[in-house]
Scaffold this active site. Structure first.
Site, short mmCIF file in Angstrom:
data_model
loop_
_atom_site.label_atom_id
_atom_site.label_comp_id
_atom_site.label_asym_id
_atom_site.label_seq_id
_atom_site.Cartn_x
_atom_site.Cartn_y
_atom_site.Cartn_z
CB CYS A 86 -0.98 0.01 1.16
SG CYS A 86 -0.26 0.39 2.76
CB CYS B 205 -3.10 6.77 7.77
SG CYS B 205 -3.03 6.61 5.97
#
Length: 144
Positions: free
Chosen positions: A33, A102
């Site tokens: 990612c 995140c």
């Protein structure tokens, strides 16, 4: 759409950089990612007196790293351990659902840095939820 707080921490990240001789280091991420986060901590008398980070990733990953280091500075190790991804996201005034991973990465980085410190001191590492960030990308977990 990012909040003004996310944009501020992305454009003006706090505590960015490498720490010389840290007491604990936590590196987390997924090259697939593209988010890689490294958190450094300095500990004195069971309290995090300094924290820095190096993050390779999107604006939300950098903002989450910046906010996470701000949130743990001055806290005891126990208090810092309790800083959740939701607390990071809330302090940033929210993250888009597709970017919540995140904040999970930041939480995992904090945990790994604390456990690295504990291991170096000969203490038993605290149990971590393994792979929450990975699970978000693979659909093995629901978005928080």
């Amino acid at each position: 759409m990012y909040s003004s707080k996310v944009m501020d921490h992305f454009m003006n990240p706090r505590n960015v950089g490498v720490m010389e001789n840290p007491d604990g280091v936590g590196e987390v991420g997924n090259p697939v990612c593209g988010d890689i986060m490294k958190i450094f901590i300095r500990v004195e008398e069971n309290r995090i007196v300094d924290a820095k980070f190096m993050t390779f990733g999107c604006g939300a990953a950098i903002a989450s790293s910046s906010m996470a280091t701000e949130l743990i500075k001055g806290k005891t190790l126990e208090e810092a351990w309790e800083v959740s991804n939701a607390a990071v996201a809330e302090a940033l005034e929210g993250l888009p659902p597709v970017k919540m991973h995140c904040s999970v990465l930041a939480e995992e980085g904090i945990h790994k840095a604390i456990n690295d410190y504990r291991t170096k001191k000969g203490l038993e590492p605290w149990p971590e939820e393994r792979g929450a960030h990975h699970a978000l990308h693979t659909g093995e977990a629901e978005e928080p």
